[in-house]
Design an enzyme around this catalytic site. Structure first.
Site, PDB file in Angstrom:
ATOM      1  CE  LYS A 165       8.809  34.290   8.609  1.00 47.74           C
ATOM      2  NZ  LYS A 165      10.111  34.502   7.949  1.00 47.74           N
ATOM      3  CB  SER A 168      11.466  30.967   7.584  1.00 49.50           C
ATOM      4  OG  SER A 168      11.701  32.352   7.735  1.00 49.50           O
ATOM      5  CB  SER A 205      13.406  33.725   5.462  1.00 52.04           C
ATOM      6  OG  SER A 205      14.118  32.651   6.028  1.00 52.04           O
TER       7      SER A 205
END
Length: 465
Positions: free
Chosen positions: A76, A151, A175
């Protein structure tokens, strides 16, 4: 026009999960290089529609040893990977290549995975959708007109589409679990301290950030956590080891359908959680109504804490991200959160104290007489793109987020583990997530129960368009 996007095709990846691919590598039937090349081709085929990838390595960094040796993956883009920029999803600065791996990146690499690049996230991970003020959104492969969650939305899109079997995610308010719910995946937010400390999280007054992965099977999630423990046993926590199937103990499970914040769960989500409760009862577990006696100030205090994080990003941006950082270029959600915290600056000690002590009491009360809690992940089903866009006026957007992200933040403040599992689908064919939560250090019970539910209510991943 909306459509379903899948990367699955007749290649060597087939529909194998990460555990199966690693076994093929160990047996010498496939090589890490072959798997990486097949995954790169899959990503190339779907990312034009999904917009999930932030950056790619010119050549995959191949892993050869470890429980997940050779399994292709992505990191990520809020976590440093040496040689790649870490953009944090923000247009407020131009990221420079990282000089070293983050501690969690090293833990991830120790499992043997092969890294192909980095995935997109909303600005600084603040939003529950992977959308941007002036860039294309990441799209949900189940229905490209809908949010992929946030997220960790870029990672979720790639895993759900079958481009890679697992991808890095992290969770500061939901997230990992939110995109898992939106995209029909398995997502475990671990106990605080189970994995190496997140670099940003350990500097916060309350460390709410937990790293992990998104997967399509419970056994892939279990294998990752076993590999992470091989690298570094968690100090002060019970050893987890490799969880390989259901446990024998029958559990008392508390059922919570509506959030104590006042957000009302919609009918399709309620039906999915109720069906999961019925499945658990048929397995011999006791499921009974429970409550989360949250303080009436919790929601406002958590949003203010969220605002403090945005305020710190803006105030420390030049130091953290380089002299080119411009706080005025942060998106509307970030700006609104910053403004909220500025108005509450003097109350910082009070709201931090309320969060710490109130959540401790809530957690103790909720698990009195219960081994697990069963709740929705989100209060309503996955919204269309635009509903949570950072371009929505702040007060309207924060209201929408509050009525959506109504169950996940408690575990971040408490530091307790929680597991998102696929629980059904909407009439339109979008996944619905259900969440199991446990006491501090009890990931084993979560994974064992996840294995049970996966066996009796198997979820079908995307395999064809």
């Amino acid at each position: 026009m909306t459509n379903t996007v899948t990367a699955v095709t007749d290649d060597i990846l087939a529909t194998h999960d990460a555990v199966a691919l690693a076994a093929l590598v160990r047996a010498g039937h496939l090589s890490p290089a072959e798997l990486a090349e097949a995954a790169r081709a899959r990503v190339e085929r779907v990312d034009g529609e999904l917009a999930a990838v932030a950056t790619r390595l010119p050549e995959p960094a191949l892993g050869h040893t470890g429980r997940l040796a050779g399994v292709p993956t992505f990191v990520k883009d809020n976590t440093d990977y040496a040689g790649l920029p870490t953009g944090h999803g923000s247009a407020a600065f131009t990221a420079r290549p990282a000089r070293r791996h983050a501690p969690f990146t090293r833990q991830l690499l120790s499992s043997g995975v092969s890294v192909l690049g980095k995935t997109r996230l909303p600005e600084f991970g603040f939003n529950a959708t992977t959308e941007f003020a002036a860039a294309p959104p990441a799209r949900n492969p189940w229905h490209t007109g809908h949010s992929t969650g946030g997220s960790s939305g870029g990672s979720a899109a790639l895993v759900a589409a079958g481009a890679v079997p697992l991808a890095h995610a992290n969770d500061g308010g939901g997230s990992i679990r939110i995109p898992a719910a939106c995209c029909g995946l398995v997502g475990l937010k671990a106990t605080r301290g189970r994995l190496v400390a997140n670099e940003e999280g350990r500097r916060l007054p309350i460390d709410i950030i937990s790293d992990g992965v998104l997967t399509r099977t419970v056994r892939d999630t279990a294998a990752f956590f076993a590999a992470a423990e091989d690298y570094r046993p968690a100090p002060g926590l019970p050893a987890l080891g490799l969880v390989e199937g259901p446990g024998k103990r029958r559990l008392r499970i508390g059922l919570v359908l509506d959030s104590p914040t006042g957000a009302v769960t919609d009918a399709e989500t309620r039906a999915a959680v109720t069906a999961t409760a019925e499945a658990l009862e048929k397995l011999g577990h006791t499921v009974e109504p429970a409550r989360l006696p949250l303080a009436p100030t919790f929601e406002a205090d958590f949003i203010t804490y969220w605002g403090m994080l945005s305020f710190l990003c803006g105030a420390m941006g030049k130091l953290a991200f380089g002299r080119g950082f411009e706080a005025r270029r942060m998106d509307g959600l970030s700006q609104g959160l910053r403004a909220r915290y500025r108005g509450s600056l003097l109350s910082t000690p009070a709201f931090l104290r309320r969060l710490r002590h109130g959540v401790r009491e809530t957690t103790a009360a909720a698990f009195t007489g219960h081994d697990l809690l069963l709740t929705p992940v989100l209060a309503h089903t996955t919204p269309e793109l635009g509903h949570l866009s950072p371009n929505v006026p702040y007060e309207e957007l924060i209201g929408r987020l509050s009525s959506y992200v109504a169950f996940t933040p408690l575990a971040n403040i408490a530091g307790t583990p929680a597991l998102s599992l696929p629980g059904g689908t909407t009439a339109a064919g979008l996944p619905i997530g259900v969440m199991l939560s446990a006491m501090h250090g009890d990931e084993r019970t979560l994974l064992e129960t996840g294995f049970e539910l996966e066996a009796v209510r198997p979820w079908q991943p995307l395999v064809g368009s």
